[in-house]
Design an enzyme around this catalytic site. Structure first.
Site, short mmCIF file in Angstrom:
data_model
loop_
_atom_site.label_atom_id
_atom_site.label_comp_id
_atom_site.label_asym_id
_atom_site.label_seq_id
_atom_site.Cartn_x
_atom_site.Cartn_y
_atom_site.Cartn_z
N HIS A 1 -11.98 25.76 24.73
CA HIS A 1 -13.28 26.37 23.39
C HIS A 1 -12.83 25.70 22.11
CE1 HIS A 1 -14.00 30.50 21.08
NE2 HIS A 1 -12.83 29.77 20.10
N GLU A 2 -11.48 25.63 21.85
CA GLU A 2 -11.78 24.82 20.38
C GLU A 2 -12.15 23.44 20.47
OE1 GLU A 2 -10.95 26.60 18.15
OE2 GLU A 2 -9.49 27.99 19.36
N GLU B 1 -18.46 32.21 17.53
CA GLU B 1 -17.33 32.48 18.99
C GLU B 1 -17.83 32.59 20.24
OE1 GLU B 1 -13.92 32.18 18.53
OE2 GLU B 1 -14.15 31.70 16.44
#
EC number: 3.4.24.-
Length: 324
Positions: free
Chosen positions: A130-131, A201
């Site tokens: 995700h990062e 996100e």
């Protein structure tokens, strides 16, 4: 589009600085604010990532200090088509993580000790993916600059309070202008964070699922992180609330509902979207075949059993994670 958003953010922040400066000190205050804003913009572009890492006492790690985590991120970076970022560890029991850096060539990912202690290898891989998705989407530049400038805007409120006690201040609006600046500055700092679209996100969740190959790894991780955030205090985050939007889960609260004042989407909604991806076939013969999961199956000897080794190895060699 990301560069356009960054330019618009900087322009808006500069205008806000000038407006508050005018309320505090008239034309001279506006000029001073313009100079400060210009300096902050330049400084933030080149140094804001270092500032954020320092705010949270992050320590750089390498293959000798955290070998399994380092190798995991290197493989996930290769899956994403990204250069290897710098890896940082934050000695904090709250499970969380964030990415920073002005571009993929100067990126860094940071994970807390709580994240590595509480999550499984698969869940950590989902979080790191995700990062890395934020890095690939160039979200990190605007996220990091926002953190720095939002903190600076909050400081203007303190300046307004200081000048408010001076009867000889040059505010064209008098005490009313000072009062407005005192109220508007901290609110503006909060609005700037919310201006960074929460849809990033969802986009990072989806791309992260593609990078690691298993949406449910990240879904499970989000649930554990949200639970940890609710019960574990993060003093560094509390002292630097302008950086809250950078973390995978808001480190300041265990917020569960989408609302106007949230810097993150509701965790339950993010998990639901990841479950939809899993039900659509990702991770079960779909796009997951190109991700971390498939490579682990094809070359199990080249992929660690977790960021701290397998269960048996952890008990024998790494009782407390990659720090020994």
């Amino acid at each position: 589009m990301n560069y356009f958003r960054t330019a618009m953010l900087l322009a808006g922040m500069t205008a806000l600085f000038m407006g508050i400066g005018f309320m505090i000190g008239g034309q001279s205050g506006m000029v001073i604010a313009l100079v400060i804003a210009a300096a902050m913009n330049v400084f933030s572009y080149w140094n804001s990532d270092k500032m954020v890492l320092k705010m949270h006492n992050a320590q750089e790690a390498d293959e000798s200090t955290a070998p399994e985590l380092f190798r995991m991120i290197r493989q996930l970076s290769a899956n994403a088509g990204l250069p290897m970022p710098k890896v940082y560890l934050i000695n904090n029991p709250q499970p969380n993580a964030f990415a920073t850096g002005r571009n993929p060539e100067n990126a860094a990912v940071a994970a807390t000790t709580g994240l590595l202690d509480m999550l499984t290898m698969e869940e950590v891989a989902g979080v790191m993916a995700h990062e890395l998705a934020h890095v690939k989407n160039h979200d990190t530049l605007i996220m990091t600059i926002t953190a720095t400038l939002a903190g600076a805007i909050s400081m203007l409120g303190n300046f307004a309070f200081f000048f408010g006690g001076n009867r000889n201040n040059n505010s064209p609006f008098g005490f009313v202008g000072i009062l407005v600046a005192m109220i508007v500055a901290p609110m503006a700092a909060m609005l700037v964070q919310m201006a960074i679209s929460r849809t990033r996100e969802y986009a990072a969740d989806r791309m992260g699922a593609e990078i690691c190959g298993q949406p449910l790894w990240l879904a499970s991780a989000l649930g554990k992180i949200a639970g940890g955030v609710e019960h574990i205090h993060n003093p560094d985050a509390e002292h630097n609330p302008a950086t809250a939007h950078m973390f995978i889960i808001n480190p300041l609260s265990g917020e569960k509902m989408d609302n106007l004042f949230s810097t993150h989407p509701a965790t339950v909604n993010r998990i639901a979207e990841l479950q939809k991806l899993a039900n659509s076939g990702m991770g079960a013969g779909g796009m997951g075949n190109d991700g971390y999961a498939a490579r682990r199956d094809e070359h199990p000897e080249s992929v660690p059993a977790g960021p701290w080794g397998g269960v048996q190895q952890r008990e024998q060699k790494h009782p407390r994670g990659p720090w020994g």
